[in-house]
Scaffold this motif. Structure first.
Motif, PDB file in Angstrom:
ATOM      1  N   ARG A 138      13.204  -3.243  -9.171  1.00  0.00           N
ATOM      2  CA  ARG A 138      12.805  -4.610  -9.529  1.00  0.00           C
ATOM      3  C   ARG A 138      11.607  -4.594 -10.451  1.00  0.00           C
ATOM      4  O   ARG A 138      10.720  -3.748 -10.310  1.00  0.00           O
ATOM      5  CB  ARG A 138      12.395  -5.386  -8.271  1.00  0.00           C
ATOM      6  N   HIS A 182       8.986  -1.863  -8.943  1.00  0.00           N
ATOM      7  CA  HIS A 182       9.328  -1.545  -7.554  1.00  0.00           C
ATOM      8  C   HIS A 182      10.519  -0.610  -7.531  1.00  0.00           C
ATOM      9  O   HIS A 182      11.335  -0.599  -8.444  1.00  0.00           O
ATOM     10  CB  HIS A 182       9.617  -2.834  -6.783  1.00  0.00           C
ATOM     11  N   SER A 184       5.913   2.145  -1.802  1.00  0.00           N
ATOM     12  CA  SER A 184       4.777   3.031  -2.013  1.00  0.00           C
ATOM     13  C   SER A 184       3.504   2.202  -1.862  1.00  0.00           C
ATOM     14  O   SER A 184       3.475   1.052  -2.308  1.00  0.00           O
ATOM     15  CB  SER A 184       4.870   3.597  -3.429  1.00  0.00           C
ATOM     16  N   ARG A 221       0.644   0.143  -2.521  1.00  0.00           N
ATOM     17  CA  ARG A 221       0.236  -0.560  -3.757  1.00  0.00           C
ATOM     18  C   ARG A 221       1.002  -0.081  -4.989  1.00  0.00           C
ATOM     19  O   ARG A 221       0.472  -0.045  -6.103  1.00  0.00           O
ATOM     20  CB  ARG A 221      -1.265  -0.399  -4.001  1.00  0.00           C
ATOM     21  N   CYS A 222       2.224   0.323  -4.771  1.00  0.00           N
ATOM     22  CA  CYS A 222       3.096   0.772  -5.877  1.00  0.00           C
ATOM     23  C   CYS A 222       2.450   1.878  -6.709  1.00  0.00           C
ATOM     24  O   CYS A 222       2.621   1.915  -7.925  1.00  0.00           O
ATOM     25  CB  CYS A 222       3.481  -0.401  -6.766  1.00  0.00           C
ATOM     26  N   ARG A 254      15.410  -4.916  -0.708  1.00  0.00           N
ATOM     27  CA  ARG A 254      14.317  -4.427   0.144  1.00  0.00           C
ATOM     28  C   ARG A 254      12.990  -4.699  -0.541  1.00  0.00           C
ATOM     29  O   ARG A 254      12.782  -4.354  -1.679  1.00  0.00           O
ATOM     30  CB  ARG A 254      14.474  -2.914   0.394  1.00  0.00           C
ATOM     31  N   SER A 268       8.524  -5.832   0.276  1.00  0.00           N
ATOM     32  CA  SER A 268       7.448  -5.882   1.272  1.00  0.00           C
ATOM     33  C   SER A 268       6.753  -7.233   1.346  1.00  0.00           C
ATOM     34  O   SER A 268       5.618  -7.291   1.784  1.00  0.00           O
ATOM     35  CB  SER A 268       6.396  -4.836   0.935  1.00  0.00           C
ATOM     36  N   PHE A 289      -3.291  -6.899  11.793  1.00  0.00           N
ATOM     37  CA  PHE A 289      -3.588  -6.756  10.364  1.00  0.00           C
ATOM     38  C   PHE A 289      -5.076  -7.005  10.182  1.00  0.00           C
ATOM     39  O   PHE A 289      -5.534  -8.138  10.053  1.00  0.00           O
ATOM     40  CB  PHE A 289      -2.751  -7.745   9.538  1.00  0.00           C
ATOM     41  N   ARG A 336       7.191  -5.445   5.580  1.00  0.00           N
ATOM     42  CA  ARG A 336       5.985  -4.857   4.983  1.00  0.00           C
ATOM     43  C   ARG A 336       5.542  -3.650   5.808  1.00  0.00           C
ATOM     44  O   ARG A 336       5.057  -3.795   6.915  1.00  0.00           O
ATOM     45  CB  ARG A 336       4.876  -5.920   4.947  1.00  0.00           C
ATOM     46  N   PRO A 337       5.769  -2.432   5.263  1.00  0.00           N
ATOM     47  CA  PRO A 337       5.239  -1.273   5.974  1.00  0.00           C
ATOM     48  C   PRO A 337       3.736  -1.263   5.767  1.00  0.00           C
ATOM     49  O   PRO A 337       3.270  -1.568   4.675  1.00  0.00           O
ATOM     50  CB  PRO A 337       5.910  -0.088   5.263  1.00  0.00           C
ATOM     51  N   VAL A 390      -0.390   0.168   7.330  1.00  0.00           N
ATOM     52  CA  VAL A 390      -1.211   0.936   8.266  1.00  0.00           C
ATOM     53  C   VAL A 390      -2.480   0.134   8.487  1.00  0.00           C
ATOM     54  O   VAL A 390      -3.558   0.674   8.625  1.00  0.00           O
ATOM     55  CB  VAL A 390      -1.519   2.336   7.697  1.00  0.00           C
ATOM     56  N   SER A 391      -2.311  -1.177   8.505  1.00  0.00           N
ATOM     57  CA  SER A 391      -3.467  -2.068   8.596  1.00  0.00           C
ATOM     58  C   SER A 391      -3.742  -2.494  10.028  1.00  0.00           C
ATOM     59  O   SER A 391      -4.455  -3.454  10.265  1.00  0.00           O
ATOM     60  CB  SER A 391      -3.221  -3.316   7.738  1.00  0.00           C
ATOM     61  N   TYR A 394       2.373   3.727  12.526  1.00  0.00           N
ATOM     62  CA  TYR A 394       2.868   2.922  11.401  1.00  0.00           C
ATOM     63  C   TYR A 394       3.337   1.582  11.946  1.00  0.00           C
ATOM     64  O   TYR A 394       3.757   1.482  13.105  1.00  0.00           O
ATOM     65  CB  TYR A 394       4.062   3.663  10.797  1.00  0.00           C
TER      66      TYR A 394
HETATM   67  C1  LIG Z   1       2.985   4.417   3.387  1.00  0.00           C
HETATM   68  C2  LIG Z   1       2.740   2.978   3.048  1.00  0.00           C
HETATM   69  C3  LIG Z   1       1.605   2.348   3.514  1.00  0.00           C
HETATM   70  C4  LIG Z   1       1.373   1.014   3.219  1.00  0.00           C
HETATM   71  N1  LIG Z   1       0.264   0.414   3.730  1.00  0.00           N
HETATM   72  C5  LIG Z   1       0.051  -0.891   3.507  1.00  0.00           C
HETATM   73  C6  LIG Z   1      -1.055  -1.542   4.110  1.00  0.00           C
HETATM   74  O1  LIG Z   1      -1.836  -0.930   4.841  1.00  0.00           O
HETATM   75  N2  LIG Z   1      -1.215  -2.866   3.880  1.00  0.00           N
HETATM   76  C7  LIG Z   1      -0.346  -3.573   3.091  1.00  0.00           C
HETATM   77  O2  LIG Z   1      -0.532  -4.775   2.917  1.00  0.00           O
HETATM   78  N3  LIG Z   1       0.714  -2.972   2.506  1.00  0.00           N
HETATM   79  C8  LIG Z   1       0.944  -1.659   2.708  1.00  0.00           C
HETATM   80  N4  LIG Z   1       2.038  -1.046   2.147  1.00  0.00           N
HETATM   81  C9  LIG Z   1       2.988  -1.854   1.379  1.00  0.00           C
HETATM   82  C10 LIG Z   1       2.982  -1.535  -0.123  1.00  0.00           C
HETATM   83  O3  LIG Z   1       1.800  -1.932  -0.746  1.00  0.00           O
HETATM   84  C11 LIG Z   1       4.198  -2.185  -0.755  1.00  0.00           C
HETATM   85  O4  LIG Z   1       5.315  -1.577  -0.189  1.00  0.00           O
HETATM   86  C12 LIG Z   1       4.192  -2.004  -2.246  1.00  0.00           C
HETATM   87  O5  LIG Z   1       3.393  -2.952  -2.850  1.00  0.00           O
HETATM   88  C13 LIG Z   1       5.553  -2.055  -2.832  1.00  0.00           C
HETATM   89  O6  LIG Z   1       6.177  -3.282  -2.667  1.00  0.00           O
HETATM   90  P1  LIG Z   1       7.736  -3.334  -2.366  1.00  0.00           P
HETATM   91  O7  LIG Z   1       7.914  -2.653  -1.046  1.00  0.00           O
HETATM   92  O8  LIG Z   1       8.075  -4.797  -2.322  1.00  0.00           O
HETATM   93  O9  LIG Z   1       8.442  -2.616  -3.454  1.00  0.00           O
HETATM   94  C14 LIG Z   1       2.292   0.291   2.423  1.00  0.00           C
HETATM   95  C15 LIG Z   1       3.438   0.940   1.946  1.00  0.00           C
HETATM   96  C16 LIG Z   1       3.669   2.262   2.254  1.00  0.00           C
HETATM   97  C17 LIG Z   1       4.906   2.948   1.760  1.00  0.00           C
END
Ligand SMILES: Cc1cc2nc3c(=O)[nH]c(=O)nc-3n(C[C@H](O)[C@H](O)[C@H](O)COP(=O)(O)O)c2cc1C
Length: 417
Positions: free
Chosen positions: A79, A89, A94, A96-97, A239, A241, A316, A374-375, A377-378, A399
């Protein structure tokens, strides 16, 4: 449309010169003299369901078309989000991408490609040959049959300036997402995939250069899965976040129990040693509280939520994500005792990678129901270890995956075939 022209037609590049939108991790141009193999356009049957396992392939090597599909549906561009902070994306998320993970295809014998190690370039949808002889010779010393597969490496510097020492954890989690996605595509093409840490004779450099993480050997297919009633390609495209460039404020929704169970089942079919828990806030038929999720059994009650506001703060910690509107937040834990005892990088890596794999399945299953995942680690690990009664065990919540319904949908431009 050809894969290579997708960027030019769908992004600002169609009418302007490059605007510096490509992060260094995604180079648009390559140095002169780069040996590059242009991959055919990806082509996967869009009707195949998520979790589909094809009949075992009789082919003794991957074709160029297979390699194209595997690379595109694992780490191609999915995307373009012109209204968001993060523009590009991919099927695997990932932090913050920043895309610390690099995907390599290797073959130790001449097949569809001459023996060698090839870096995937998602923007150009090409493979670039690299002379990393030390990596290649370590692979050759540890060769298996069939003699090809994928290598995941990571560039810690892409994360380190933001996340500091937390980087190693994030890049291993990210590699887990990539591994799972790659395995799902392999299964759809009738191939198996075995993931092993990069052999121990590799000594991690003290400088933060690119490091090999995981070797994914292709193997004969011997697995089963229960597909979800949604197309794999659709789920992969959708998919995400959660949208929101200035904080995430999801719609308050009540989730059908069936949807929650579908996510739990699909996630727990990944046979890692990770365990799945959930904080339920708004799911039909379930009292709000902390649960474990057991495959084939479903949600099992653990504890009520003592103080809602305290728990939501623990879910969070940083501001900007409105957690109360998430009907369910999944928590993934692992036994971390071995990490303390052995202290090797391989164990650390494997543990986090397993957890990331479960996270990827949750993300796809959520997308199958039109939800974001939204994956993150917050969360406050100590709080959830206490709430889930893990304090006196070696298990730790590593996680979280927050599930919800977007209020603001953004203007996503599809870049996936
Ligand atoms: C290993 C990992 C850790 C992440 N940790 C956080 C986080 O702590 N807080 C948060 O808001 N987003 C977190 N994210 C979400 C990413 O910022 C988000 O997946 C990224 O911006 C990509 O967006 P998309 O999944 O829509 O493509 C994490 C993603 C991954 C893969």
């Amino acid at each position: 449309m050809k894969a290579a022209t997708l960027n030019y037609k769908n992004t600002y590049l169609k009418s302007t010169a490059p605007r510096g939108e490509f992060p260094p991790a995604l180079p648009l141009f390559v140095p002169p003299g780069t040996r590059e193999i242009i991959l055919p356009d990806p082509m996967l049957d869009t009707d195949l369901p998520l979790g589909h396992v094809a009949q075992a392939s009789a082919a003794d090597h991957l074709s160029l078309q297979d390699i194209s599909n595997l690379a595109h549906y694992t780490l191609g561009l999915s995307r373009y989000e012109p209204g968001e902070l993060y523009l590009y994306h991919r099927p695997a998320p990932s932090p913050r991408c920043k895309h610390a993970t690099e995907l390599w295809y290797f073959t130790l014998q001449d097949a569809a490609l001459p023996a060698g190690l090839y870096r995937y370039n998602p923007i150009r949808h090409t493979l670039q040959m690299d002379d990393l002889q030390d990596w290649l010779s370590i692979l050759a010393e540890n060769a298996r049959q069939p003699q090809d597969g994928w290598l995941l490496s990571a560039v810690p510097d892409r994360l380190r300036h933001i996340y500091g020492d937390f980087t190693s954890r994030l890049m291993c989690l990210e590699a887990g997402h990539v591994t799972e996605q790659l395995q799902l595509v392999h299964h759809m093409l009738g191939h198996g995939l075995r993931s092993v840490p990069f052999p121990q004779q590799w000594v991690w450099p003290t400088t933060e250069k690119e490091i090999p993480l995981q070797v994914l050997w292709r193997e004969n297919l011997q697995t089963e899965d229960t597909p979800l009633p949604v197309s794999f390609v659709e789920a992969t495209r959708n998919r995400h976040s959660a949208h929101g460039s200035n904080g995430v404020y999801p719609l308050p929704i009540r989730l059908p129990l069936e949807t929650a169970c579908q996510m739990g089942e699909f996630a727990s079919r990944q046979k890692t040693t990770a365990s799945l828990y959930a904080v339920v806030q708004n799911v039909e038929g379930l009292d709000p509280g902390a649960y474990s999720y057991l495959p084939h059994e479903g949600f099992r009650w653990i504890a009520p939520i003592p103080r809602k506001s305290e728990m939501q703060q623990a879910l969070f910690i940083t501001p900007g994500f409105h957690v109360p509107h998430c009907p369910i937040v999944w928590l993934i834990s692992e036994d971390t005792g071995v990490l303390q005892a052995e202290g090797t990088m391989q164990d650390y890596q494997q543990t986090h990678q397993d957890v990331g794999r479960v996270g990827q399945r949750l993300g796809l299953a959520a997308a199958a129901s039109g939800l974001f995942a939204r994956p993150a680690v917050s969360h406050d690990e100590g709080y959830f270890d206490w709430l889930l009664r893990l304090t006196d065990t070696d298990e730790t919540v590593l996680y979280q995956v927050l599930i919800g319904q977007d209020r603001y949908e953004g203007w996503p431009v599809q870049m996936m075939f």
